[in-house]
Design an enzyme around this catalytic site. Structure first.
Site, mmCIF file in Angstrom:
data_model
loop_
_atom_site.group_PDB
_atom_site.id
_atom_site.type_symbol
_atom_site.label_atom_id
_atom_site.label_comp_id
_atom_site.label_asym_id
_atom_site.label_seq_id
_atom_site.Cartn_x
_atom_site.Cartn_y
_atom_site.Cartn_z
ATOM 1 N N ASN A 63 -10.558 -52.742 -63.970
ATOM 2 C CA ASN A 63 -12.020 -52.705 -64.032
ATOM 3 C C ASN A 63 -12.563 -53.980 -64.650
ATOM 4 O OD1 ASN A 63 -12.746 -49.814 -63.233
ATOM 5 N ND2 ASN A 63 -11.141 -49.504 -64.771
ATOM 6 N N GLU A 91 -17.016 -47.754 -57.721
ATOM 7 C CA GLU A 91 -16.601 -47.613 -59.112
ATOM 8 C C GLU A 91 -17.242 -46.366 -59.701
ATOM 9 O OE1 GLU A 91 -14.481 -49.465 -60.830
ATOM 10 O OE2 GLU A 91 -14.179 -50.732 -59.076
ATOM 11 N N GLY A 92 -16.664 -45.914 -60.791
ATOM 12 C CA GLY A 92 -17.317 -44.866 -61.565
ATOM 13 C C GLY A 92 -16.802 -43.464 -61.287
ATOM 14 N N GLU A 126 -6.056 -49.164 -61.265
ATOM 15 C CA GLU A 126 -7.065 -50.157 -60.899
ATOM 16 C C GLU A 126 -7.329 -51.053 -62.098
ATOM 17 O OE1 GLU A 126 -11.151 -49.185 -60.588
ATOM 18 O OE2 GLU A 126 -11.087 -47.677 -62.154
ATOM 19 N N LYS A 185 -11.391 -52.727 -55.083
ATOM 20 C CA LYS A 185 -10.113 -52.140 -54.659
ATOM 21 C C LYS A 185 -9.465 -53.007 -53.567
ATOM 22 C CE LYS A 185 -11.224 -48.279 -57.024
ATOM 23 N NZ LYS A 185 -12.301 -48.775 -57.891
ATOM 24 N N LYS A 237 -9.246 -45.028 -50.789
ATOM 25 C CA LYS A 237 -10.295 -45.489 -51.709
ATOM 26 C C LYS A 237 -11.309 -46.411 -51.033
ATOM 27 C CE LYS A 237 -7.350 -45.494 -55.822
ATOM 28 N NZ LYS A 237 -7.066 -46.201 -57.076
ATOM 29 N N ARG A 254 -10.699 -53.385 -68.279
ATOM 30 C CA ARG A 254 -9.780 -52.296 -68.628
ATOM 31 C C ARG A 254 -8.848 -52.072 -67.448
ATOM 32 N NH1 ARG A 254 -12.494 -47.233 -68.933
ATOM 33 N NH2 ARG A 254 -11.452 -46.829 -66.980
ATOM 34 N N SER A 304 -15.575 -48.599 -69.456
ATOM 35 C CA SER A 304 -16.244 -47.650 -70.352
ATOM 36 C C SER A 304 -15.367 -47.174 -71.499
ATOM 37 C CB SER A 304 -16.742 -46.453 -69.547
ATOM 38 O OG SER A 304 -15.677 -45.892 -68.851
ATOM 39 N N ARG A 358 -7.073 -41.060 -70.935
ATOM 40 C CA ARG A 358 -7.885 -39.985 -70.376
ATOM 41 C C ARG A 358 -6.953 -38.925 -69.819
ATOM 42 N NH1 ARG A 358 -11.515 -43.179 -66.398
ATOM 43 N NH2 ARG A 358 -9.590 -44.358 -66.429
#
Ligand code: ADP
Ligand code: MG
Ligand code: MG
Length: 479
Positions: free
Chosen positions: A171, A372-373, A169, A314, A368, A153, A176, A455
């Site tokens: 992923n 992740e997450g 970024e 990253k 950063k 993603r 998710s 989002r």
């Protein structure tokens, strides 16, 4: 190689054509102008729809939630109505998806590039170091991943001032919400249809979202390529989920045959899909690391392989943004230009010019680490303080981080729903476009854009994952 890009363009165009049918008469543009009575009705309908269609998540307030399937669920945090988003930027994000898929596949094959780019980070970041150790072992063994599956993603924010769609970024592990993302699209289309008279919005302007179906199809096709009808797909999950395997359970129940076959509970495994393993918290003991290594050594298709995982860090994102690095992986100049157009400013902390600028104007940067997450980045005055501390220490810890230009998306009036309550607020959004990639040696079987996830979070929050409690799931309304 990018034959699919064209196919993708056509899909986008076809979708766009569809959207021109039936334009709205008197569309509501500022959602905060919606009448209170109408709002309450829509909120009620949205909550009922979510329960009926499985737009739900585990409820942290319920003790047995996450332990017993079907117990303790609540509607997912969602925006009541879709977020307006320019069609041109949507098309741009669709168009680059297969190019990014191909790029990351090629980066994953360049073991030296991954090791070299992360060599300084390795010294100061224990987690990345362990991942690199697994990767080194595979290089020593000359381990080849003939069948490669990516469920990615790519996330973007639309910078208001420059009107540029900039990548936040990419992923490569545990991307998710393909399932809930699709449902939010369905919810919003339903509301726009049911309240067409009141809202004057056209449901067809919300692009269809096939994320979950395309992910499932890619997993199934990967399984087919593995070519053992008795083999299974293992979904590796975090602790509080059932009917699947945690890393510790795989360490306990897993075994590697001399021909490379991975057995779990005595069953051959074709595909390992990681919904865990991207955060240090997922490795509380050596057992989890053993499991990760065991799977990596096997012939099972890993989604992601250790190389795909590392390619998604990253640090690699920042390295790819340096001049002439994309050229190392891609030949087509137009493709390169399209990707580069999405790159925000990205810097390593050994660039003293940029660290000075970041100390002077910390609000223009995000710092950063290799995590992740969500919830790991540093913003505002903390950027300045952390940079000053790192300078004073003179340690190598700076290699754990990258600096990124802070993106400022348009602030939009919206309604965010959480725990059955609708909050009126101003919000900013991040668009994620899923990509699926499946390849067996020289044969590219899938390389597609595969649905999306919007989002939306209140504009005053720096970060705020959906799970963390600040953001909500959303869809887009093309303008
Ligand atoms: P993670 O892998 O933890 O999701 P991200 O790079 O996506 O890390 O950062 C998490 C969140 O921080 C993003 O979802 C976004 O809300 C915010 N963020 C990250 N980078 C930027 C940026 N350059 N400008 C503005 N917000 C950002
Ligand atoms: Mg991420
Ligand atoms: Mg993210």
């Amino acid at each position: 190689i990018f034959g699919n890009v064209q196919q993708q363009n056509m899909l986008c165009l076809r979708a766009a054509g569809e959207m021109e049918i039936g334009s709205a008469k008197n569309p509501i543009v500022d959602f905060h102008g919606i009448d209170e009575g109408l709002l309450q009705k829509m909120v009620y309908d949205a909550l009922v729809w979510s329960s009926l269609h499985g737009l739900v998540v585990g409820d942290r307030n319920s003790q047995r939630s996450g332990q017993v399937p079907g117990v303790g669920m609540v509607h997912a945090p969602v925006a009541l109505l879709p977020m307006p988003f320019p069609e041109s930027h949507w098309k741009q994000a669709c168009e680059v998806a297969p190019i990014f898929n191909e790029l990351f596949d090629r980066v994953s094959l360049d073991g030296e590039f991954l090791q070299e780019s992360l060599s300084r980070t390795k010294k100061v970041d224990a987690f990345t170091s362990r991942l690199l150790d697994i990767h080194s072992k595979m290089l020593e063994l000359n381990k080849k991943e003939d069948i490669r599956l990516g469920l990615h993603r790519s996330d973007y924010m639309l910078d208001e001032k420059t009107k540029l769609l900039l990548q936040i970024e990419f992923n490569t592990i545990s991307s998710s919400f393909p399932g809930l993302g699709r449902l939010v699209t369905d919810l919003h289309r339903t509301l726009l249809n049911d309240y067409a008279e009141d809202l004057g919005l056209d449901a067809k302007r919300i692009p269809g979202n096939t994320a979950v179906g395309q992910f499932a199809e890619a997993l199934a096709k990967a399984w087919t390529e593995y070519n053992n009808p008795r083999a299974v797909v293992v979904v590796v999950v975090q602790n509080e989920e059932r009917n699947m395997k945690t890393l510790a359970e795989i360490d306990r129940d897993g075994e590697l045959l001399s021909d490379g076959t991975l057995l779990v509970d005595g069953q051959a495994v074709a595909v390992v899909y990681f919904r865990a393993g991207y955060t240090p918290n997922d490795y509380p003991s050596e057992s989890e690391w053993r499991a990760r290594l065991l799977m990596e050594q096997s012939s099972a298709i890993k989604c992601p392989s250790i190389s795909y995982h590392l390619a998604g860090t990253k640090k690699i994102q920042q390295e790819l943004a340096k001049p002439n690095v994309l050229e190392r992986f891609l030949e087509n100049k137009e493709d390169i230009a399209k990707l580069r157009k999405c790159f925000a400013g990205l810097w390593s902390l050994d660039d003293s010019d940029i660290t000075r600028k970041a100390i002077e104007n910390p609000e223009l940067f995000v710092m950063k680490p290799q995590r992740e997450g969500g919830g790991n980045n540093i913003y505002g005055d903390d950027v300045k303080e952390t940079l000053l501390r790192l300078q004073k220490d003179g340690s190598e810890e700076d290699a754990a981080y990258i600096l990124m230009q802070r993106i400022f998306p348009t602030v939009t009036p919206t309604f965010l729903m959480r725990d059955g309550i609708c909050h009126k607020d101003h919000a900013i959004s991040e668009l994620g476009v899923y990509g699926t990639y499946l390849r067996n040696k020289e044969k590219v079987i899938i390389n597609d854009q595969s649905g999306y996830l919007m989002r939306t979070k209140i504009s005053s929050s720096n970060e705020g994952g959906v799970a963390a409690g600040f953001a909500v799931l959303d869809s887009i309304y093309l303008t």
